[in-house]
Design an enzyme around this catalytic site. Structure first.
Site, PDB file in Angstrom:
ATOM      1  N   ASP A  40       0.824  -1.210   0.000  1.00  0.00           N
ATOM      2  CA  ASP A  40       0.000   0.000   0.000  1.00  0.00           C
ATOM      3  C   ASP A  40       0.863   1.268   0.000  1.00  0.00           C
ATOM      4  O   ASP A  40       1.989   1.250   0.484  1.00  0.00           O
ATOM      5  CB  ASP A  40      -0.903  -0.040   1.246  1.00  0.00           C
ATOM      6  CG  ASP A  40      -2.107   0.865   1.098  1.00  0.00           C
ATOM      7  OD1 ASP A  40      -2.360   1.378  -0.015  1.00  0.00           O
ATOM      8  OD2 ASP A  40      -2.810   1.069   2.108  1.00  0.00           O
ATOM      9  N   GLY A  41       0.280   2.328  -0.526  1.00  0.00           N
ATOM     10  CA  GLY A  41       0.935   3.643  -0.413  1.00  0.00           C
ATOM     11  C   GLY A  41       1.622   4.129  -1.673  1.00  0.00           C
ATOM     12  O   GLY A  41       2.336   5.138  -1.621  1.00  0.00           O
ATOM     13  N   GLY A  43       0.205   5.543  -4.267  1.00  0.00           N
ATOM     14  CA  GLY A  43      -0.395   6.837  -4.616  1.00  0.00           C
ATOM     15  C   GLY A  43       0.118   7.933  -3.702  1.00  0.00           C
ATOM     16  O   GLY A  43       0.490   9.021  -4.161  1.00  0.00           O
ATOM     17  N   ARG A  53      -0.086   9.442  -9.700  1.00  0.00           N
ATOM     18  CA  ARG A  53      -0.253   8.189  -8.940  1.00  0.00           C
ATOM     19  C   ARG A  53       0.393   7.010  -9.669  1.00  0.00           C
ATOM     20  O   ARG A  53       0.977   6.120  -9.060  1.00  0.00           O
ATOM     21  CB  ARG A  53      -1.753   7.880  -8.770  1.00  0.00           C
ATOM     22  CG  ARG A  53      -2.494   8.809  -7.825  1.00  0.00           C
ATOM     23  CD  ARG A  53      -3.960   8.400  -7.740  1.00  0.00           C
ATOM     24  NE  ARG A  53      -4.107   6.992  -7.383  1.00  0.00           N
ATOM     25  CZ  ARG A  53      -4.006   6.534  -6.137  1.00  0.00           C
ATOM     26  NH1 ARG A  53      -3.763   7.355  -5.139  1.00  0.00           N
ATOM     27  NH2 ARG A  53      -4.168   5.244  -5.896  1.00  0.00           N
ATOM     28  N   HIS A  57       2.969   3.463  -8.846  1.00  0.00           N
ATOM     29  CA  HIS A  57       2.856   2.023  -9.167  1.00  0.00           C
ATOM     30  C   HIS A  57       4.122   1.536  -9.878  1.00  0.00           C
ATOM     31  O   HIS A  57       4.601   0.441  -9.613  1.00  0.00           O
ATOM     32  CB  HIS A  57       1.614   1.763 -10.027  1.00  0.00           C
ATOM     33  CG  HIS A  57       0.335   2.136  -9.337  1.00  0.00           C
ATOM     34  ND1 HIS A  57       0.077   1.791  -8.038  1.00  0.00           N
ATOM     35  CD2 HIS A  57      -0.756   2.822  -9.766  1.00  0.00           C
ATOM     36  CE1 HIS A  57      -1.119   2.258  -7.686  1.00  0.00           C
ATOM     37  NE2 HIS A  57      -1.641   2.883  -8.719  1.00  0.00           N
ATOM     38  N   ASN A  88     -10.719  -2.737  -6.560  1.00  0.00           N
ATOM     39  CA  ASN A  88      -9.888  -1.741  -7.257  1.00  0.00           C
ATOM     40  C   ASN A  88     -10.452  -1.308  -8.611  1.00  0.00           C
ATOM     41  O   ASN A  88      -9.998  -0.305  -9.187  1.00  0.00           O
ATOM     42  CB  ASN A  88      -8.445  -2.237  -7.443  1.00  0.00           C
ATOM     43  CG  ASN A  88      -7.621  -2.189  -6.168  1.00  0.00           C
ATOM     44  OD1 ASN A  88      -6.682  -2.964  -5.968  1.00  0.00           O
ATOM     45  ND2 ASN A  88      -7.948  -1.267  -5.267  1.00  0.00           N
ATOM     46  N   ARG A 208       1.784  -4.971   6.034  1.00  0.00           N
ATOM     47  CA  ARG A 208       1.084  -3.917   5.295  1.00  0.00           C
ATOM     48  C   ARG A 208       1.877  -2.626   5.423  1.00  0.00           C
ATOM     49  O   ARG A 208       2.185  -2.181   6.524  1.00  0.00           O
ATOM     50  CB  ARG A 208      -0.345  -3.706   5.819  1.00  0.00           C
ATOM     51  CG  ARG A 208      -1.070  -2.640   5.006  1.00  0.00           C
ATOM     52  CD  ARG A 208      -2.557  -2.552   5.303  1.00  0.00           C
ATOM     53  NE  ARG A 208      -3.185  -1.648   4.355  1.00  0.00           N
ATOM     54  CZ  ARG A 208      -4.419  -1.750   3.913  1.00  0.00           C
ATOM     55  NH1 ARG A 208      -5.183  -2.729   4.341  1.00  0.00           N
ATOM     56  NH2 ARG A 208      -4.918  -0.884   3.046  1.00  0.00           N
ATOM     57  N   SER A 216      -8.224  -5.614   4.665  1.00  0.00           N
ATOM     58  CA  SER A 216      -8.778  -5.261   3.353  1.00  0.00           C
ATOM     59  C   SER A 216      -9.111  -6.478   2.485  1.00  0.00           C
ATOM     60  O   SER A 216      -8.782  -6.506   1.294  1.00  0.00           O
ATOM     61  CB  SER A 216      -7.834  -4.330   2.588  1.00  0.00           C
ATOM     62  OG  SER A 216      -7.663  -3.120   3.289  1.00  0.00           O
TER      63      SER A 216
HETATM   64  C1  FPP Z   1      -1.816   0.235  -3.397  1.00  0.00           C
HETATM   65  O1  FPP Z   1      -1.382   1.570  -3.400  1.00  0.00           O
HETATM   66  C2  FPP Z   1      -1.256  -0.460  -4.513  1.00  0.00           C
HETATM   67  C3  FPP Z   1      -1.966  -1.014  -5.546  1.00  0.00           C
HETATM   68  C4  FPP Z   1      -3.428  -0.977  -5.631  1.00  0.00           C
HETATM   69  C5  FPP Z   1      -1.280  -1.640  -6.657  1.00  0.00           C
HETATM   70  C6  FPP Z   1      -0.129  -2.524  -6.296  1.00  0.00           C
HETATM   71  C7  FPP Z   1       0.668  -2.719  -7.502  1.00  0.00           C
HETATM   72  C8  FPP Z   1       1.992  -2.672  -7.565  1.00  0.00           C
HETATM   73  C9  FPP Z   1       2.893  -2.529  -6.402  1.00  0.00           C
HETATM   74  C10 FPP Z   1       2.580  -2.786  -8.904  1.00  0.00           C
HETATM   75  C11 FPP Z   1       3.401  -4.012  -9.058  1.00  0.00           C
HETATM   76  C12 FPP Z   1       2.658  -5.265  -9.092  1.00  0.00           C
HETATM   77  C13 FPP Z   1       2.974  -6.267  -9.936  1.00  0.00           C
HETATM   78  C14 FPP Z   1       2.393  -7.597  -9.713  1.00  0.00           C
HETATM   79  C15 FPP Z   1       3.853  -6.073 -11.082  1.00  0.00           C
HETATM   80  P1  FPP Z   1      -2.448   2.711  -3.554  1.00  0.00           P
HETATM   81  O2  FPP Z   1      -2.514   3.107  -4.986  1.00  0.00           O
HETATM   82  O3  FPP Z   1      -3.745   2.293  -2.963  1.00  0.00           O
HETATM   83  O4  FPP Z   1      -1.778   3.840  -2.715  1.00  0.00           O
HETATM   84  P2  FPP Z   1      -2.545   4.940  -1.846  1.00  0.00           P
HETATM   85  O5  FPP Z   1      -3.280   4.200  -0.773  1.00  0.00           O
HETATM   86  O6  FPP Z   1      -1.433   5.769  -1.328  1.00  0.00           O
HETATM   87  O7  FPP Z   1      -3.452   5.676  -2.780  1.00  0.00           O
END
Ligand code: FPP
Length: 263
Positions: A40-41, A43, A53, A57, A88, A208, A216
């Protein structure tokens, strides 16, 4: 920075930043066997850097590569990561498309190296609802690595723990209705064999990143007796040292599994 350090048993592994003194503190007898990570995190990290954002990723992919390498070096039995949840899809289409593209790119780029590292990849979740191209890539990757004997690397895409249990219950109900299984014969092992993670050990440790302290909808059944490790670090900045810190923390936990003594 990659350094060759671990020679455990027969093989030496390259692990990023493995010359850190932290690695000396690993209790090899008390490592978790199955680690699950909620990455997580991305973004929040991107926002903090003044980036889009999606850049978060992309940075998250690099972290994942480093952590998988570390899991290989630690000889974990399984690493399961939450890449995309059934919820998502509510994100803007541009972000969803970007993530799907990233999974595809990751497979193209990392496939052979993972195979050489003896990794056995497996995708969990409603894979059948993804694009035919991505699905094909996932199946091909699974097929290529199915004989490998190293770390089981489970990637959850379009995954939800409740959805997984629902699918398992439906499939068991179907078998019962067809007379293939007696309702009294349904036990924990039979349920486990109908989950996407069939063949994996239970989850020992859930990590996490990014400060939130919740599951979650991740691996609800499999994490029944898992330890939890929460860190405020955003996923793109989570390092092999942070991963090893979680291992050291885990080794100090008193796991009683409902009983009175440890193990
Ligand atoms: C959560 O951060 C992350 C995700 C929903 C995507 C996870 C994907 C990757 C780490 C990319 C790599 C994966 C593979 C399998 C190649 P968030 O966007 O919810 O962050 P936030 O909570 O800060 O908005």
């Amino acid at each position: 920075m990659w350094r060759r350090i671990f020679s455990r048993g027969d093989k030496a592994f390259e692990i990023p930043a493995a010359d850190s003194p932290l690695f000396e503190r690993i209790d090899w007898e008390r490592l978790p066997r199955h680690v699950a990570i909620i990455m997580d995190g991305n973004g929040r990290w991107a926002k903090g850097q003044g980036l889009l954002r999606t850049a978060g990723h992309t940075a998250g992919v690099k972290t994942l590569k480093n952590i998988l390498k570390t899991a290989i070096g630690l000889k974990l039995d399984a690493l399961t990561v939450y890449a995309f949840s059934t919820e998502n899809w509510k994100r803007p289409a541009t972000e969803v498309d970007f993530l799907m593209g990233l999974f595809s790119e990751y497979l193209k780029k990392e496939l052979m190296e993972m195979h050489e590292d003896n990794v056995r990849i497996h995708f969990i979740g409603r894979i059948g609802e993804l694009s035919p191209g991505l699905m094909r890539q996932m199946h091909e990757a699974e097929e290529l690595m199915q004989g490998n004997t190293g770390v089981k690397f489970n990637v959850a895409v379009n995954y939800g723990g409740q959805d997984e249990l629902l699918r398992a219950v439906r499939s068991l109900a179907r078998e019962a209705a067809e007379g293939k299984v007696a309702p009294e014969a349904i036990d924990a092992a039979l349920i486990e064999s109908h989950l996407d993670t069939a063949g994996n050990l239970p989850v020992d440790l859930v990590i996490r990143t990014s400060g939130d302290e919740r599951l979650s909808n991740f691996l609800l059944w499999q994490s029944a007796y898992a330890e939890f490790y929460f860190t405020p670090i955003n996923w793109p900045e989570f390092t092999p040292e942070d991963f090893v810190t979680a291992m050291i923390d885990f080794a100090g936990r008193d796991r009683r599994f409902g009983g009175l003594t440890n193990q």
